[in-house]
Write a protein that holds these residues in place. Structure first.
Motif, PDB file in Angstrom:
ATOM      1  N   ASP A   2    -157.488 -35.748   1.975  1.00 15.46           N
ATOM      2  CA  ASP A   2    -157.199 -36.488   3.187  1.00 15.46           C
ATOM      3  C   ASP A   2    -157.428 -35.587   4.397  1.00 15.46           C
ATOM      4  N   SER A   3    -157.986 -36.158   5.458  1.00 14.40           N
ATOM      5  CA  SER A   3    -158.171 -35.350   6.663  1.00 14.40           C
ATOM      6  C   SER A   3    -158.122 -36.229   7.897  1.00 14.40           C
ATOM      7  N   TYR A   4    -157.714 -35.631   9.007  1.00 12.08           N
ATOM      8  CA  TYR A   4    -157.643 -36.313  10.286  1.00 12.08           C
ATOM      9  C   TYR A   4    -158.222 -35.381  11.329  1.00 12.08           C
ATOM     10  N   ARG A   5    -159.021 -35.935  12.228  1.00 12.54           N
ATOM     11  CA  ARG A   5    -159.686 -35.081  13.205  1.00 12.54           C
ATOM     12  C   ARG A   5    -159.567 -35.708  14.580  1.00 12.54           C
ATOM     13  N   PRO A   6    -159.337 -34.887  15.610  1.00 14.96           N
ATOM     14  CA  PRO A   6    -159.128 -35.411  16.953  1.00 14.96           C
ATOM     15  C   PRO A   6    -160.442 -35.742  17.637  1.00 14.96           C
ATOM     16  N   SER A   7    -161.218 -36.643  17.030  1.00 11.16           N
ATOM     17  CA  SER A   7    -162.524 -36.938  17.591  1.00 11.16           C
ATOM     18  C   SER A   7    -162.886 -38.398  17.389  1.00 11.16           C
ATOM     19  N   GLY A 237    -157.411 -50.311   2.146  1.00 10.87           N
ATOM     20  CA  GLY A 237    -156.736 -50.946   1.029  1.00 10.87           C
ATOM     21  C   GLY A 237    -155.276 -51.242   1.281  1.00 10.87           C
ATOM     22  N   ALA A 238    -154.674 -51.927   0.314  1.00  3.44           N
ATOM     23  CA  ALA A 238    -153.267 -52.324   0.392  1.00  3.44           C
ATOM     24  C   ALA A 238    -152.380 -51.147   0.030  1.00  3.44           C
ATOM     25  N   GLN A 239    -152.308 -50.195   0.930  1.00  2.00           N
ATOM     26  CA  GLN A 239    -151.560 -48.962   0.708  1.00  2.00           C
ATOM     27  C   GLN A 239    -150.055 -49.206   0.817  1.00  2.00           C
ATOM     28  N   PRO A 240    -149.246 -48.419   0.118  1.00  2.00           N
ATOM     29  CA  PRO A 240    -147.797 -48.476   0.317  1.00  2.00           C
ATOM     30  C   PRO A 240    -147.414 -47.876   1.665  1.00  2.00           C
ATOM     31  N   TYR A 241    -146.208 -48.186   2.108  1.00  2.00           N
ATOM     32  CA  TYR A 241    -145.771 -47.717   3.415  1.00  2.00           C
ATOM     33  C   TYR A 241    -145.852 -46.206   3.552  1.00  2.00           C
ATOM     34  N   ALA A 242    -145.563 -45.466   2.496  1.00  2.00           N
ATOM     35  CA  ALA A 242    -145.549 -44.000   2.584  1.00  2.00           C
ATOM     36  C   ALA A 242    -146.890 -43.452   3.049  1.00  2.00           C
ATOM     37  N   ARG A 243    -147.992 -44.101   2.672  1.00  2.00           N
ATOM     38  CA  ARG A 243    -149.310 -43.613   3.106  1.00  2.00           C
ATOM     39  C   ARG A 243    -149.492 -43.806   4.610  1.00  2.00           C
ATOM     40  N   PHE A 244    -148.993 -44.920   5.125  1.00  2.00           N
ATOM     41  CA  PHE A 244    -149.078 -45.143   6.570  1.00  2.00           C
ATOM     42  C   PHE A 244    -148.187 -44.156   7.322  1.00  2.00           C
ATOM     43  N   GLU A 245    -146.996 -43.920   6.810  1.00  2.00           N
ATOM     44  CA  GLU A 245    -146.093 -42.970   7.450  1.00  2.00           C
ATOM     45  C   GLU A 245    -146.720 -41.580   7.511  1.00  2.00           C
ATOM     46  N   GLU A 246    -147.364 -41.171   6.430  1.00  2.00           N
ATOM     47  CA  GLU A 246    -148.027 -39.869   6.401  1.00  2.00           C
ATOM     48  C   GLU A 246    -149.201 -39.836   7.360  1.00  2.00           C
ATOM     49  N   ILE A 248    -149.656 -41.627  10.095  1.00  2.00           N
ATOM     50  CA  ILE A 248    -149.149 -41.602  11.463  1.00  2.00           C
ATOM     51  C   ILE A 248    -148.629 -40.213  11.811  1.00  2.00           C
ATOM     52  N   ARG A 249    -147.938 -39.583  10.876  1.00  2.00           N
ATOM     53  CA  ARG A 249    -147.427 -38.232  11.128  1.00  2.00           C
ATOM     54  C   ARG A 249    -148.572 -37.254  11.372  1.00  2.00           C
ATOM     55  N   ARG A 250    -149.629 -37.353  10.580  1.00  2.00           N
ATOM     56  CA  ARG A 250    -150.756 -36.431  10.736  1.00  2.00           C
ATOM     57  C   ARG A 250    -151.461 -36.634  12.073  1.00  2.00           C
ATOM     58  N   VAL A 251    -151.587 -37.889  12.489  1.00  2.00           N
ATOM     59  CA  VAL A 251    -152.185 -38.149  13.799  1.00  2.00           C
ATOM     60  C   VAL A 251    -151.333 -37.554  14.901  1.00  2.00           C
TER      61      VAL A 251
END
Length: 257
Positions: A2-7, A237-246, A248-251
């Protein structure tokens, strides 16, 4: 990984990591990749006991999405936008709406951290487009006086979801659903479907084309966007809430990097 980038450019180029889950890919017949203008409260048929606020906007978002004509759930000032590309005939979208969206509303939307941008992305054929156009009609009808009624409409449609292209999302069936939702004018919906379909289809087709340029190739797909830093993450996909929480935290964390 998993990765998040400020771009924003990275997102548009499709280089952000995608977290897989239940999703329907475009072109497939089965799914398998693991300043606001009005604000209001929902009516009485909200899903799972929640009543999120909705608003409309005439702005273009930081992503470049024209928000006019799209339902927006949550505070206009929420720091995070959650773009939600959906098809009413997509069973994984129905699962997300049933299992995960209520928790996102309770834990992220109602506290003011996240705003959800609903974008209709029909690809299962005529009935998917009919459902998307009907949703656009309903939203335009209720957004000024009772925008939360849209939540009741969308919930009702997903609750009636049947087999793809079996007729459950035909114009006739959608009008029956409209008659069951308090605050939705079925006669006005019928008139809109008859008189404005070409106009609204053109708007939806433009959203489909734009989604493709963002490398959105499945429903449901989610873009998680920090409106100040322009930091992005993407979930599929139909992810569980924990994936969204993670995500959002990474962003949020990436904003300070």
């Amino acid at each position: 990984m998993d990765s998040y980038r400020p771009s924003r450019r990275a997102f548009l180029g499709g280089s952000l990591a995608v977290l897989g889950g239940g999703a329907y890919l475009f072109g497939r017949s089965d799914g398998s990749t693991d300043g606001p203008t009005s604000v209001g409260s929902s009516g009485g048929n909200s899903s799972d006991g929640i009543s999120p606020t909705f608003h409309s906007s005439e702005q273009t978002s930081g992503l470049g999405v024209d928000l006019q004509g799209k339902p927006l759930m949550g505070s206009p000032d929420a720091p995070i936008d959650l773009y939600y590309w959906t098809d009413f005939q997509c069973p994984f979208c129905a699962r997300f709406e049933r299992e995960t969206l209520p928790e996102i509303v309770r834990k992220q939307v109602e506290p003011g951290n996240v705003r959800v941008v609903f974008i209709w992305l029909p690809y299962f054929g005529e009935d998917s487009m009919t459902a998307a156009v009907a949703a656009a009609c309903v939203w335009r009808r209720v957004r000024d006086d009772s925008p939360g009624t849209y939540w009741d409409w969308q919930t009702a449609v997903f609750e009636e979801q049947g087999e793809k292209n079996s007729g459950w999302a035909s114009e006739e069936s959608l009008l029956e659903i409209a008659r069951s939702v308090s605050g939705v004018d079925a006669d006005a919906l019928e008139t809109c479907l008859q008189n404005r379909r070409d106009e609204l289809e053109a708007e939806i087709d433009a959203d489909v084309e734009q989604a493709s340029s963002y490398d959105v190739t499945a429903t449901p797909t989610f873009g998680i966007f920090d409106r100040e830093s322009k930091t992005w993450g993407k979930l599929v996909g139909a992810q569980p809430y924990a994936r969204f929480e993670e995500a959002i935290r990474r962003v949020d964390d990436a904003e300070g990097e």
